[in-house]
Design an enzyme around this catalytic site. Structure first.
Site, short mmCIF file in Angstrom:
data_model
loop_
_atom_site.label_atom_id
_atom_site.label_comp_id
_atom_site.label_asym_id
_atom_site.label_seq_id
_atom_site.Cartn_x
_atom_site.Cartn_y
_atom_site.Cartn_z
N CYS A 116 -21.37 -7.18 -28.98
CA CYS A 116 -23.05 -8.11 -28.24
C CYS A 116 -23.27 -9.18 -29.39
O CYS A 116 -23.85 -10.34 -28.57
CB CYS A 116 -24.23 -7.08 -29.58
SG CYS A 116 -24.30 -5.28 -28.26
N THR A 151 -21.58 -4.61 -20.27
CA THR A 151 -22.09 -5.62 -19.25
C THR A 151 -21.37 -7.12 -19.64
O THR A 151 -22.06 -8.46 -20.43
CB THR A 151 -23.88 -5.89 -19.40
OG1 THR A 151 -24.01 -5.89 -20.68
CG2 THR A 151 -24.00 -4.99 -18.54
N LYS A 171 -34.99 -8.35 -26.13
CA LYS A 171 -33.37 -7.67 -26.91
C LYS A 171 -32.58 -8.83 -26.95
O LYS A 171 -32.04 -8.91 -27.71
CB LYS A 171 -32.61 -6.77 -25.55
CG LYS A 171 -31.12 -6.30 -26.03
CD LYS A 171 -31.22 -5.75 -27.26
CE LYS A 171 -29.80 -5.49 -27.93
NZ LYS A 171 -30.27 -4.66 -29.02
N GLY A 221 -24.49 4.98 -24.40
CA GLY A 221 -24.93 6.55 -24.07
C GLY A 221 -24.28 7.44 -24.87
O GLY A 221 -25.68 8.27 -24.60
N ARG A 228 -14.57 -10.57 -46.95
CA ARG A 228 -15.88 -9.76 -46.89
C ARG A 228 -16.43 -9.83 -48.72
O ARG A 228 -17.88 -9.19 -48.54
CB ARG A 228 -15.39 -8.52 -46.75
CG ARG A 228 -15.09 -8.19 -44.65
CD ARG A 228 -16.18 -9.12 -43.55
NE ARG A 228 -16.03 -8.33 -42.75
CZ ARG A 228 -16.30 -8.58 -41.71
NH1 ARG A 228 -18.02 -8.40 -41.99
NH2 ARG A 228 -15.76 -8.58 -40.28
P1 NAD Z 1 -19.19 0.47 -23.15
O1 NAD Z 1 -18.17 -0.05 -22.85
O2 NAD Z 1 -18.57 1.40 -24.54
O3 NAD Z 1 -19.24 1.85 -22.27
C1 NAD Z 1 -19.74 1.64 -21.08
C2 NAD Z 1 -18.99 2.82 -19.90
O4 NAD Z 1 -19.78 2.27 -18.91
C3 NAD Z 1 -18.30 2.49 -20.13
O5 NAD Z 1 -17.22 3.96 -20.53
C4 NAD Z 1 -17.34 2.23 -18.32
O6 NAD Z 1 -16.45 3.63 -18.17
C5 NAD Z 1 -18.32 2.94 -17.71
N1 NAD Z 1 -18.90 2.58 -16.67
C6 NAD Z 1 -18.67 1.00 -15.85
N2 NAD Z 1 -19.08 1.71 -14.66
C7 NAD Z 1 -19.61 2.33 -14.70
C8 NAD Z 1 -20.29 3.32 -13.32
N3 NAD Z 1 -20.39 2.15 -12.13
N4 NAD Z 1 -19.50 4.47 -13.26
C9 NAD Z 1 -19.92 5.18 -14.42
N5 NAD Z 1 -19.70 4.58 -15.57
C10 NAD Z 1 -19.45 3.67 -15.46
O7 NAD Z 1 -19.93 0.04 -23.78
P2 NAD Z 1 -21.67 -0.01 -24.68
O8 NAD Z 1 -21.12 -0.49 -25.95
O9 NAD Z 1 -22.06 1.51 -24.58
O10 NAD Z 1 -22.45 -0.91 -23.70
C11 NAD Z 1 -23.43 -0.38 -22.84
C12 NAD Z 1 -24.22 -1.58 -22.84
O11 NAD Z 1 -24.96 -1.49 -23.88
C13 NAD Z 1 -24.06 -3.11 -22.72
O12 NAD Z 1 -25.12 -3.49 -21.91
C14 NAD Z 1 -23.96 -3.08 -24.45
O13 NAD Z 1 -24.67 -4.66 -23.89
C15 NAD Z 1 -25.43 -2.76 -24.53
N6 NAD Z 1 -25.76 -2.29 -26.34
C16 NAD Z 1 -24.58 -1.80 -26.94
C17 NAD Z 1 -24.91 -2.15 -28.33
C18 NAD Z 1 -23.58 -1.24 -29.04
O14 NAD Z 1 -23.69 -1.91 -30.10
N7 NAD Z 1 -22.13 -1.27 -28.57
C19 NAD Z 1 -25.89 -1.58 -28.89
C20 NAD Z 1 -26.57 -2.37 -28.17
C21 NAD Z 1 -27.06 -2.71 -26.72
C1 UDX Z 2 -25.77 -5.88 -33.52
C2 UDX Z 2 -27.17 -5.33 -33.54
O1 UDX Z 2 -27.13 -4.67 -35.47
C3 UDX Z 2 -27.62 -4.53 -32.80
O2 UDX Z 2 -28.92 -3.90 -33.04
C4 UDX Z 2 -27.88 -4.45 -31.29
O3 UDX Z 2 -27.74 -3.05 -31.02
C5 UDX Z 2 -26.06 -4.26 -31.42
O4 UDX Z 2 -25.60 -5.35 -32.11
P1 UDX Z 2 -23.72 -4.10 -34.32
O5 UDX Z 2 -22.69 -5.57 -34.08
O6 UDX Z 2 -22.85 -2.53 -33.97
O7 UDX Z 2 -25.35 -4.78 -33.49
O8 UDX Z 2 -23.71 -4.42 -36.04
P2 UDX Z 2 -23.94 -5.31 -36.92
O9 UDX Z 2 -24.75 -5.07 -38.64
O10 UDX Z 2 -25.33 -6.49 -36.26
O11 UDX Z 2 -22.76 -6.36 -37.56
C6 UDX Z 2 -22.44 -7.22 -36.88
C7 UDX Z 2 -21.67 -8.20 -37.23
O12 UDX Z 2 -22.27 -9.29 -38.63
C8 UDX Z 2 -20.40 -7.66 -38.03
O13 UDX Z 2 -19.38 -8.12 -37.76
C9 UDX Z 2 -20.64 -7.21 -39.32
O14 UDX Z 2 -19.88 -7.44 -40.11
C10 UDX Z 2 -21.41 -9.33 -38.99
N1 UDX Z 2 -22.61 -9.22 -40.57
C11 UDX Z 2 -23.95 -8.42 -40.50
C12 UDX Z 2 -22.64 -10.22 -41.46
O15 UDX Z 2 -20.87 -10.96 -41.10
N2 UDX Z 2 -22.81 -10.29 -41.74
C13 UDX Z 2 -24.04 -10.17 -42.96
O16 UDX Z 2 -25.34 -10.02 -43.28
C14 UDX Z 2 -24.73 -8.46 -41.41
#
Ligand code: NAD
Ligand code: UDX
Length: 480
Positions: A272, A88, A216, A13, A447
């Site tokens: 994720c 989630t 996704k 977000g 690594r």
């Molecule tokens: P996060 O835990 O960092 O953030 C989620 C936020 O939502 C928290 O700050 C929490 O307090 C808030 N929240 C929960 N319930 C709420 C409510 N009812 N009202 C208001 N706020 C509320 O999570 P994130 O990493 O940002 O991930 C969010 C979503 O995006 C997940 O579904 C995740 O799978 C997806 N996603 C994450 C990544 C990533 O790299 N982290 C990438 C792509 C998609």
């Molecule tokens: C992943 C997806 O890449 C992204 O598109 C999605 O939105 C969220 O999940 P993220 O988890 O933030 O992103 O990082 P990513 O770069 O994918 O790495 C995930 C894990 O895989 C890390 O622990 C990384 O070290 C590991 N990794 C990645 C490997 O071990 N080998 C690789 O070649 C690449």
């Protein structure tokens, strides 16, 4: 002026809305969250997440057209487009525990939207959700609609942590799924118009709702599958004398395969991959597709195998015991350039070594001592359930200390385990580190960041994932 409100000020977000605000000065963007500490941090100079380039983007638009607030209801009721980017997590209890996505946070956000809305809304799924979530959300919203019209869109986020800002500025694609009705198409166009401020039109893909939701999960499963494939090869390389870096280079040169995501490692982590694959597995099982579910489950099994294999290698190399021995842990984040530790392989490796009674000294440039202690005492999957994020007991895990730098972590240690590929680990003064360690001095590189030959010349016994084994290790018991 179009008003956007994003529910959830987390890793997705926060950066996503900051980039929208920067590129769309004519749109007001408010990010809301139930966490007062998170919102206060966004409003301070010390942002709640570390992400290269994020500070600069936020600085340019905060207070101009980007705002962070806990007044959720006010901003939701005023918005035209509401992004829902709440967590989630994997369910920890009840039906589907350990696999299914827990939609508690999503559902409570949807109910709140239904309660406070006084005008038509476009509700955008930004969180990663199971297929058909949009339909369930639509039911919640329309059931309580009071004549208000809602259009649900699926707009999954593909950013990776550590490169979030560049991924958001130049996405490979933006995916928008929606209903194929006149109102649905209008909503898709409204969201397209937002992204069109900076994303070329041919990179904005539109699909039906279910395809967007499934794409996704599929993308994350494919990416994780590549890592498990190369990690499986790394075990075979060690057994045969092949070098996994050479193998993945040769394999990746095939333009049908490509070079990315073929780095062998101690295992993938992050919030994720595991969560989304488990979710995919659960959906397959619910649809009677046991073979498909088992296929994807194997990606996680190989990842667990890789983490165990690493721990076994450390213990067996050090005369089959690490009891009472100091081990320096270099890196705790799940990848470089982030302070995020969710599902980091370091947790499993550290717990494995602690199980064998090692003493750990952990250093990571971006992860706090409190976070490390919390991670090492938490149960599986609890990290993403805010209710569990309680302060640590003052003692923490007694066998663990936190170091300020790599030199402190390695002083008097018997071994170093490199668990995150931070750039600084490539250029450490390994001669100085060697001189201050117990002998024989081991380096276990999870690594593949160190120069193996150089370290062996200094006198280290070096293990690198998937590389020909050090003569010392060849004489140790086999690792399964
Ligand atoms: P996060 O835990 O960092 O953030 C989620 C936020 O939502 C928290 O700050 C929490 O307090 C808030 N929240 C929960 N319930 C709420 C409510 N009812 N009202 C208001 N706020 C509320 O999570 P994130 O990493 O940002 O991930 C969010 C979503 O995006 C997940 O579904 C995740 O799978 C997806 N996603 C994450 C990544 C990533 O790299 N982290 C990438 C792509 C998609
Ligand atoms: C992943 C997806 O890449 C992204 O598109 C999605 O939105 C969220 O999940 P993220 O988890 O933030 O992103 O990082 P990513 O770069 O994918 O790495 C995930 C894990 O895989 C890390 O622990 C990384 O070290 C590991 N990794 C990645 C490997 O071990 N080998 C690789 O070649 C690449």
């Amino acid at each position: 002026m179009v008003k956007i409100c994003c529910i959830g000020a987390g890793y997705v977000g926060g950066p996503t809305m900051a980039v929208i605000a920067l590129n769309c000065p004519s749109i007001e963007v408010v990010v809301v969250d139930i966490s007062v500490t998170r919102i206060s941090a966004w409003n301070s100079d010390q942002l709640p997440i570390y992400e290269p380039g994020l500070n600069e983007v936020v600085k340019q638009c905060k207070g101009r057209n980007l705002f962070f607030s806990t007044d959720i209801e006010k901003h939701v009721s005023e918005a035209d487009i509401i992004f829902v980017s709440v967590n989630t997590p994997t369910k920890t209890r009840g039906l589907g525990a350990g696999k299914a996505a827990d939609l508690t946070y999503w559902e409570s956000a949807a109910r709140m939207i239904a309660d406070v809305s006084k005008s038509n809304k476009i509700v955008v799924e930004k969180s990663t959700v199971p297929v058909k979530t949009a339909e369930a959300i639509e039911r919640i919203l329309t059931h309580n609609s009071k004549g208000i019209k809602y259009q649900i869109l699926s707009n999954p986020e593909f950013l990776a942590e550590g490169t979030a800002i560049q991924d958001l500025f130049k996405p490979d694609r933006v995916l928008i799924g929606g209903r194929e009705t006149p109102d649905g198409l209008k909503a898709i166009q409204a969201l397209k118009d937002v992204y069109a401020h900076w994303v070329p039109e041919d990179r904005i893909i539109t699909t039906n709702l279910w395809s967007a939701e499934l794409s996704k999960l599929a993308a994350n499963a494919f990416l994780a599958q590549r890592i498990s494939s190369v990690n499986a090869m790394s075990a075979l390389c060690e057994a045969t004398g092949a070098d996994v870096s050479q193998v993945s280079h040769a394999v990746g040169k095939d333009s049908r395969i490509g070079p990315k995501f073929l780095n062998a490692s101690v295992g993938f982590g992050g919030s994720c991959f595991q969560k989304d694959i488990l979710n995919l597995v659960y959906i397959c099982e619910c649809n009677g597709l046991a073979e498909v579910a088992n296929y994807w489950k194997q990606v996680i099994k190989v990842n667990d195998y890789q983490k165990n294999r690493f721990v076994n290698r450390v213990v067996s190399s050090m005369f089959n015991t690490v009891s009472g021995k100091k081990i320096g842990i270099m890196g705790f984040a799940f990848k470089k350039d982030t302070g995020d530790t969710r599902e980091t392989p370091a947790i499993d490796v550290c717990k494995g070594l602690l199980g064998d009674k090692a003493r750990l000294s952990i250093y990571d440039p971006q992860v706090t001592a409190d976070q490390i202690q919390r991670d090492l005492t938490m149960n599986k999957f609890d990290w993403d359930h805010p209710i569990h994020l309680q302060p640590m007991s003052p003692t923490g895990v007694k066998q663990v200390s936190i170091a300020w730098d790599a030199y402190e972590a390695s002083k008097d240690a018997h071994a170093l385990c490199i668990l995150t590929e931070w750039d600084e680990f490539k250029t450490l003064d390994y001669r100085r580190i060697f001189d201050n360690m117990q002998k024989p001095a081991f380096v276990f590189d999870g690594r593949n960041v160190v120069n193996v030959e150089m370290l062996r010349d200094i006198g280290f016994i070096v293990y690198s994932i998937g590389k020909p084994l050090d003569p010392w290790l060849k004489n140790m018991p086999a690792v399964a």
